[in-house]
Design an enzyme around this catalytic site. Sequence first.
Site, PDB file in Angstrom:
ATOM      1  N   HIS A  65      20.959  40.012  29.583  1.00  0.00           N
ATOM      2  CA  HIS A  65      19.934  39.668  28.591  1.00  0.00           C
ATOM      3  C   HIS A  65      18.742  40.584  28.870  1.00  0.00           C
ATOM      4  CE1 HIS A  65      21.939  35.704  27.755  1.00  0.00           C
ATOM      5  NE2 HIS A  65      22.320  35.868  29.015  1.00  0.00           N
ATOM      6  N   ARG A  67      16.296  41.164  26.553  1.00  0.00           N
ATOM      7  CA  ARG A  67      15.114  40.552  25.910  1.00  0.00           C
ATOM      8  C   ARG A  67      14.467  41.329  24.782  1.00  0.00           C
ATOM      9  NH1 ARG A  67      16.777  35.977  27.874  1.00  0.00           N
ATOM     10  NH2 ARG A  67      16.172  35.486  30.004  1.00  0.00           N
ATOM     11  N   ASN A  97      20.715  36.506  22.258  1.00  0.00           N
ATOM     12  CA  ASN A  97      19.624  35.519  22.187  1.00  0.00           C
ATOM     13  C   ASN A  97      18.253  36.172  22.362  1.00  0.00           C
ATOM     14  OD1 ASN A  97      20.293  36.005  24.875  1.00  0.00           O
ATOM     15  ND2 ASN A  97      19.647  33.989  25.577  1.00  0.00           N
ATOM     16  N   HIS A 239      30.625  33.071  32.893  1.00  0.00           N
ATOM     17  CA  HIS A 239      29.999  32.461  34.080  1.00  0.00           C
ATOM     18  C   HIS A 239      30.561  31.090  34.519  1.00  0.00           C
ATOM     19  CE1 HIS A 239      27.660  30.741  30.820  1.00  0.00           C
ATOM     20  NE2 HIS A 239      26.746  31.674  30.789  1.00  0.00           N
ATOM     21  N   ASP A 313      24.907  38.229  34.258  1.00  0.00           N
ATOM     22  CA  ASP A 313      24.107  37.334  33.417  1.00  0.00           C
ATOM     23  C   ASP A 313      22.615  37.562  33.714  1.00  0.00           C
ATOM     24  OD1 ASP A 313      23.305  35.415  31.626  1.00  0.00           O
ATOM     25  OD2 ASP A 313      23.983  33.695  32.793  1.00  0.00           O
ATOM     26  N   HIS A 317      12.926  36.140  33.424  1.00  0.00           N
ATOM     27  CA  HIS A 317      11.764  35.417  32.889  1.00  0.00           C
ATOM     28  C   HIS A 317      10.604  35.790  33.799  1.00  0.00           C
ATOM     29  CE1 HIS A 317      14.281  32.863  30.320  1.00  0.00           C
ATOM     30  NE2 HIS A 317      15.105  32.754  31.347  1.00  0.00           N
ATOM     31  N   GLY A 332      17.514  31.213  34.338  1.00  0.00           N
ATOM     32  CA  GLY A 332      17.887  32.627  34.349  1.00  0.00           C
ATOM     33  C   GLY A 332      17.086  33.404  35.367  1.00  0.00           C
TER      34      GLY A 332
END
Length: 448
Positions: A65, A67, A97, A239, A313, A317, A332
């Site tokens: 991810h 972002r 996402n 996962h 994964d 953040h 995460g």
Amino acid sequence: MSERTTLIKNAKIVNEGRIFNGDVLIKGEFIVQIEDSISAKSSDVVVVDAEGKLLMPGVIDDQVHFREPGLTHKADIASESKAAIAGGITSFIEMPNTNPQTTTIEKMEEKFDIASKTAFANYSFMFGGTNDNLDEILKVDPRSVAGLKLFLGSSTGNMLVDDPQVLEKIFKSTNMVISVHCEDETTIKQNLQEHIEKYGDDIPINKHPIIRSEEACYLSSSKAIELAKKTGARLHVFHLSTGKETHLFSNKKPLKDKKITAEVCIHHLWFSDEDYDKKGTLIKWNPAVKTKTDRKQLLEALLDDRIDVIATDHAPHTLKEKQNNYTQAPSGGPLVQHALPALLEMYHQGKISIEKVVEKMCHNPAILFQIEKRGYIKEGYYADLVLVDLNNPWTVKKENILYKCEWSPFEGTTFKSRITHTFLNGSLVFNNFKFARTSAAKRLTFNR
Ligand code: DOR
């Protein structure tokens, strides 16, 4: 102008279950020769001495991810793919996402456009499925993206697909690899409610694997597998976090013939619920890090080939976001820079062989997603290569972390192995913590 030629000398080459001494000649973007000994035919050839080092195919990470767009205060494609290159990851598959979500062809093309300008590593994306975008899913050319991603449990980004009829239609009608996040929503909601009643806002972080429980994972994974069997869909379960789920998968067929496959992530192989007290929400992931027994059983399933690939994964953040209390702290953490060193640490601990690390992180993602000419050290393949010094310890510290969020769940950990060089499409893009100025990244293509 003649093509750039590089000769890697005296490497310990790790490929297809073997480790052997040899030289590798790269011309332009491709590996052209692998021999016991190759001599440089002209002074234009750049020679890299790999004496004492391992030469591996670049890692292909099938779940990250990054972002972008929309959440770039946490990370972006440039920052995280640069960290990936320093971690020996040369190709990544990024998740939908983001904000806006990658659930239309237009939004997906926008991401490809950003990556073509800023990515440091080879890239592809997953198209996101929702309760109401089947029409758009059917328009996707399976050769243009890595696959379809469905959140069958909610996580960052509210992309839950919870309508059983929609799910069955999607499973029946696409021939893309369907990658799924499996956690049963009803079970989680009920567990969370019980904990809120007991603890109010102050739920201890070590309750995370009890709230996002083994049962929630098993229920959701087994339902997805049942549906894949019924519809003939090509299912990849992301996962795995519990020993119980590993029994849902088989090692009877070679990976290329499997219809149902599984992934395990670095954090579920490295951490256990005993680490919550020390690491707190920094190791809050969905699915949750579970018990030592789960961790042991995940490793067993990886080694006996019920689990096919290892991924990160990678899901950064900010530290500020992570410092919230249990219910507010997002799940995460960032991993791409440290995944390969962590797996090689597990090799040093006698838990996994180097050949197996290469199989699960390099060869198998290429087989599973039918990625063209990558994942192996083979003549005619792209020269995505990594040199590793197995005995050059370093400690993860703020000053050597490359993630935009500037933290790592591995801070303070000393790894024995160091990635010294990364080659991408024949270019030396990372050399002892220095990056090349120009990007060599390409869009992944698929043999489908
Ligand atoms: O822990 C997680 N974080 N799990 C996911 O499935 C999503 C990810 C994120 O995007 O933050």
